[in-house]
Design an enzyme around this catalytic site. Structure first.
Site, PDB file in Angstrom:
ATOM      1  N   LYS A 188      -3.795  -3.431  -3.712  1.00  0.00           N
ATOM      2  CA  LYS A 188      -3.847  -2.145  -3.008  1.00  0.00           C
ATOM      3  C   LYS A 188      -2.596  -1.333  -3.318  1.00  0.00           C
ATOM      4  CE  LYS A 188      -2.494  -0.566   0.827  1.00  0.00           C
ATOM      5  NZ  LYS A 188      -2.139   0.826   0.505  1.00  0.00           N
ATOM      6  N   GLY A 223       7.891  -3.284  -1.916  1.00  0.00           N
ATOM      7  CA  GLY A 223       7.958  -2.120  -1.040  1.00  0.00           C
ATOM      8  C   GLY A 223       9.215  -2.184  -0.185  1.00  0.00           C
ATOM      9  N   GLY A 273       8.085  -5.373   4.383  1.00  0.00           N
ATOM     10  CA  GLY A 273       8.239  -6.769   3.946  1.00  0.00           C
ATOM     11  C   GLY A 273       8.326  -7.723   5.133  1.00  0.00           C
ATOM     12  N   GLU A 293       9.504  -8.241  -2.872  1.00  0.00           N
ATOM     13  CA  GLU A 293      10.468  -7.464  -3.666  1.00  0.00           C
ATOM     14  C   GLU A 293      10.747  -6.198  -2.874  1.00  0.00           C
ATOM     15  OE1 GLU A 293      11.931  -8.433  -6.270  1.00  0.00           O
ATOM     16  OE2 GLU A 293      10.677  -9.919  -7.264  1.00  0.00           O
ATOM     17  N   CYS A 347      14.110   1.007  -6.953  1.00  0.00           N
ATOM     18  CA  CYS A 347      14.702   0.031  -6.022  1.00  0.00           C
ATOM     19  C   CYS A 347      16.110  -0.339  -6.451  1.00  0.00           C
ATOM     20  CB  CYS A 347      13.810  -1.195  -5.903  1.00  0.00           C
ATOM     21  SG  CYS A 347      13.343  -1.885  -7.489  1.00  0.00           S
ATOM     22  N   GLN A 349       9.585  11.403   2.293  1.00  0.00           N
ATOM     23  CA  GLN A 349      10.773  10.904   1.611  1.00  0.00           C
ATOM     24  C   GLN A 349      11.779  12.040   1.379  1.00  0.00           C
ATOM     25  OE1 GLN A 349      11.390   7.767   1.147  1.00  0.00           O
ATOM     26  NE2 GLN A 349      13.402   8.248   0.282  1.00  0.00           N
ATOM     27  N   GLU A 360      19.251   3.232   2.433  1.00  0.00           N
ATOM     28  CA  GLU A 360      18.713   3.444   1.083  1.00  0.00           C
ATOM     29  C   GLU A 360      18.189   4.868   0.990  1.00  0.00           C
ATOM     30  OE1 GLU A 360      15.002   1.418   0.086  1.00  0.00           O
ATOM     31  OE2 GLU A 360      15.613   1.336  -2.006  1.00  0.00           O
TER      32      GLU A 360
HETATM   33  P1  NAD Z   1       6.274   0.805   1.863  1.00  0.00           P
HETATM   34  O1  NAD Z   1       6.797  -0.495   2.340  1.00  0.00           O
HETATM   35  O2  NAD Z   1       6.164   1.913   2.813  1.00  0.00           O
HETATM   36  O3  NAD Z   1       4.808   0.618   1.248  1.00  0.00           O
HETATM   37  C1  NAD Z   1       4.541  -0.268   0.182  1.00  0.00           C
HETATM   38  C2  NAD Z   1       3.067  -0.658   0.215  1.00  0.00           C
HETATM   39  O4  NAD Z   1       2.805  -1.421   1.388  1.00  0.00           O
HETATM   40  C3  NAD Z   1       2.080   0.504   0.259  1.00  0.00           C
HETATM   41  O5  NAD Z   1       0.980   0.181  -0.575  1.00  0.00           O
HETATM   42  C4  NAD Z   1       1.658   0.542   1.725  1.00  0.00           C
HETATM   43  O6  NAD Z   1       0.403   1.113   1.918  1.00  0.00           O
HETATM   44  C5  NAD Z   1       1.634  -0.930   2.048  1.00  0.00           C
HETATM   45  N1  NAD Z   1       1.784  -1.263   3.463  1.00  0.00           N
HETATM   46  C6  NAD Z   1       2.411  -0.574   4.447  1.00  0.00           C
HETATM   47  N2  NAD Z   1       2.367  -1.248   5.620  1.00  0.00           N
HETATM   48  C7  NAD Z   1       1.724  -2.408   5.369  1.00  0.00           C
HETATM   49  C8  NAD Z   1       1.409  -3.548   6.154  1.00  0.00           C
HETATM   50  N3  NAD Z   1       1.734  -3.625   7.444  1.00  0.00           N
HETATM   51  N4  NAD Z   1       0.763  -4.575   5.555  1.00  0.00           N
HETATM   52  C9  NAD Z   1       0.448  -4.536   4.241  1.00  0.00           C
HETATM   53  N5  NAD Z   1       0.715  -3.474   3.438  1.00  0.00           N
HETATM   54  C10 NAD Z   1       1.353  -2.427   3.996  1.00  0.00           C
HETATM   55  O7  NAD Z   1       7.185   1.193   0.613  1.00  0.00           O
HETATM   56  P2  NAD Z   1       7.157   2.526  -0.265  1.00  0.00           P
HETATM   57  O8  NAD Z   1       7.754   3.641   0.544  1.00  0.00           O
HETATM   58  O9  NAD Z   1       5.813   2.707  -0.869  1.00  0.00           O
HETATM   59  O10 NAD Z   1       8.159   2.131  -1.459  1.00  0.00           O
HETATM   60  C11 NAD Z   1       9.526   2.365  -1.450  1.00  0.00           C
HETATM   61  C12 NAD Z   1      10.282   1.092  -1.159  1.00  0.00           C
HETATM   62  O11 NAD Z   1       9.925   0.077  -2.094  1.00  0.00           O
HETATM   63  C13 NAD Z   1      11.785   1.261  -1.309  1.00  0.00           C
HETATM   64  O12 NAD Z   1      12.444   0.598  -0.269  1.00  0.00           O
HETATM   65  C14 NAD Z   1      12.086   0.572  -2.643  1.00  0.00           C
HETATM   66  O13 NAD Z   1      13.415   0.129  -2.785  1.00  0.00           O
HETATM   67  C15 NAD Z   1      11.097  -0.547  -2.611  1.00  0.00           C
HETATM   68  N6  NAD Z   1      10.869  -1.086  -3.941  1.00  0.00           N
HETATM   69  C16 NAD Z   1      11.290  -2.337  -4.239  1.00  0.00           C
HETATM   70  C17 NAD Z   1      11.133  -2.846  -5.528  1.00  0.00           C
HETATM   71  C18 NAD Z   1      11.591  -4.220  -5.900  1.00  0.00           C
HETATM   72  O14 NAD Z   1      11.125  -4.730  -6.925  1.00  0.00           O
HETATM   73  N7  NAD Z   1      12.462  -4.855  -5.159  1.00  0.00           N
HETATM   74  C19 NAD Z   1      10.490  -2.063  -6.490  1.00  0.00           C
HETATM   75  C20 NAD Z   1      10.052  -0.800  -6.154  1.00  0.00           C
HETATM   76  C21 NAD Z   1      10.243  -0.311  -4.864  1.00  0.00           C
END
Ligand code: NAD
Length: 467
Positions: free
Chosen positions: A167, A218, A223, A240, A274, A321, A371
């Site tokens: 997803k 995310g 997480g 991640e 990230c 954002q 962040e």
């Molecule tokens: P987010 O956590 O808001 O969303 C990520 C995904 O999770 C989306 O698909 C969202 O729909 C889904 N989601 C949200 N709530 C959920 C839940 N309760 N259960 C399951 N899925 C759920 O993150 P974002 O705003 O899309 O991305 C930005 C963040 O991602 C930043 O903090 C960035 O640093 C991080 N990031 C980390 C890495 C890494 O490899 N460490 C890589 C890219 C981005």
């Protein structure tokens, strides 16, 4: 307006209810996609569980399919990259690079050799580790690199013999749906299922009993929710998560030589990486020239629509954002920091925020502690290296970090004092398929990429034979 469908059990599935997808360069919808429901989650999970029974059996077949997946994506690079630039905002050259990178990652896993792990083999007994697939993997991805991060998951998951229900983020679902459609002809039905929908749909997927592993990229906040949701069923998780990467510039650098690396280490993908440099600590001896170089680069960087060929930085991906980013810069300004360049949203319906260099910021300001995930960089002066290292580590984050110096040995020693999953010397953000990637502290659990990433999609069994 084009409508994009989901992939469930080898079939293209659309819904009467559609979700709009906004092009951040204009702040307006340019396409729609299916809105997945609980019934779609159930169908995708059942399809993935059924496909797993045969998919797990033949490794040579899976490797061949991974090669075909890579070739199929390469055959659609321009098409996928164009939509990636529209839904994510990034410049078309970067979007093209991301799609090529995704194919490259799949090719890497198609040919990854997994060495046998024999612990004892003598007259008495043979003890060997075998690695088995886990079953259905729930793959949840964010909006900054939707195509490549999906392939970071499906490459090793497929090689190990798992099937996937993925997803993407509701901000950038289209390219994942395009990847699914591209691979529909290549993969047996049910091996890859891609659903589009909001955060609730993600929560349903990860808590579904058929999912045996969650591979999530995310934010830290999500997480933690995912780890809690996985706990009751003891699902395996790889998380991640976010970062607030420090880069420490020592007094022995040539400011001119490091300026490009620092600038792009912070601002690539409009800072929405990230592992971007999010806090820059610079020794007082080289502070002024470094700030000057960064300001010059910020002023000369072309910000605009990703589909314009001369654009170097696209918009921020979404309004929420952008609002957060502006709030952090305003807060720093109010608390006494100085905006050397940028700091004001560009006049446009798009979500454009120019590269912004902030001096005089310090710990305790949100721009430094949180962040920012966007085009603003605090540049912090230090005189004692120990102070810089302490500040760099005084955070829950621990994704990446870097040291910049003309003395490589010193750099190698110092970077190990940064509490992070990766420590770079004289560059930042260099990521390859064969090196493990993951976060220390709150930045993650587990690793992706390389053999380490592959292993996380397996259950290990010790086979112990008495001869
Ligand atoms: P987010 O956590 O808001 O969303 C990520 C995904 O999770 C989306 O698909 C969202 O729909 C889904 N989601 C949200 N709530 C959920 C839940 N309760 N259960 C399951 N899925 C759920 O993150 P974002 O705003 O899309 O991305 C930005 C963040 O991602 C930043 O903090 C960035 O640093 C991080 N990031 C980390 C890495 C890494 O490899 N460490 C890589 C890219 C981005």
């Amino acid at each position: 307006m084009n409508s994009y469908a989901m992939l469930i059990d080898g079939r293209s599935v659309n819904t009467p209810e559609q979700d709009p997808v906004i092009n951040p360069a204009f702040g307006e919808p340019f396409a729609t996609c299916a809105r997945g429901t609980s019934a779609h989650v159930e169908a995708a999970m059942q399809a993935a569980a059924a496909a797993f029974k045969t998919w797990r059996k033949d490794e040579a077949f899976r490797r061949q399919k991974l090669r075909e997946c890579a070739a199929a994506i390469q055959g659609k690079v321009q098409e996928i990259a164009t939509v990636l630039s529209q839904e994510q905002g990034k410049p078309i050259a970067a979007a093209t690079g991301e799609v090529f990178g995704a194919a490259m990652w799949l090719s890497y896993f198609a040919d990854l050799q997994v060495p046998p792990e024999v612990l004892q083999d003598d007259d008495e007994k043979r003890i060997e580790i075998v690695r088995k697939p886990l079953g259905v993997v729930a793959a949840i991805t964010p909006w900054n690199f939707p195509v490549i991060l999906l392939c970071w998951k499906i490459g090793p998951a497929f090689l190990a013999g798992n099937t996937v229900v993925a997803k993407p983020s509701p901000y950038t679902p289209l390219t994942s749906l395009m990847v699914a459609e591209t691979l529909r002809e290549v993969l047996p039905p049910g091996v890859l299922n891609v659903l589009s929908g909001g955060n609730d749909l993600g929560a349903e997927i990860v808590s579904h009993p058929a999912a045996r592993k969650v591979s999530f990229t995310g934010s830290v906040m999500t997480g933690k929710k995912i780890m809690a949701a996985a706990a009751s069923d003891l699902k395996r998780v790889t998380l991640e998560l976010g970062g607030n990467d420090p880069a420490i510039v020592l007094d022995d650098v040539n400011p001119d030589a490091v300026a490009d690396g620092l600038f792009w280490g912070a601002f690539q993908n409009s800072g929405q990486v990230c592992t971007a440099i999010k806090r820059l600590y610079v020794h007082e001896k080289v502070y002024n020239p470094i700030v000057q170089h960064l300001v010059e680069r910020a002023k000369s960087t072309k910000v605009g629509n990703g589909l314009d060929a001369n654009t170097q930085l696209g918009p921020i991906n979404n309004e929420m954002q952008l609002t957060k980013l502006m709030g952090l810069v305003d807060d720093a300004k109010k608390s006494g920091a100085r905006i050397e360049t940028g700091g004001v949203r560009l006049e446009s319906s798009g979500y454009f925020y120019p590269p912004t260099i902030v001096t005089g910021a310090h710990e305790g300001m949100r721009l430094v502690d949180e962040e920012q995930f966007g085009t603003a960089l605090p540049v912090i002066k230090y005189s004692k290296l120990e102070d810089a290292l302490e500040q760099a580590n005084r955070t829950h984050y621990g994704l990446g970090g870097s040291v910049w110096t003309s003395d490589l040995q010193r750099g190698k020693e110092l970077v190990q004092e940064i509490e992070s999953g990766t420590g770079w010397v004289n560059h930042h953000m260099d990521i390859t398929p064969y090196a493990p990637f993951g976060g220390a502290k709150w930045s993650g659990i587990g690793h992706e990429n390389g053999l380490w990433g592959y292993n996380e999609f397996t259950e290990m069994q010790v086979v112990n034979i008495k001869k």
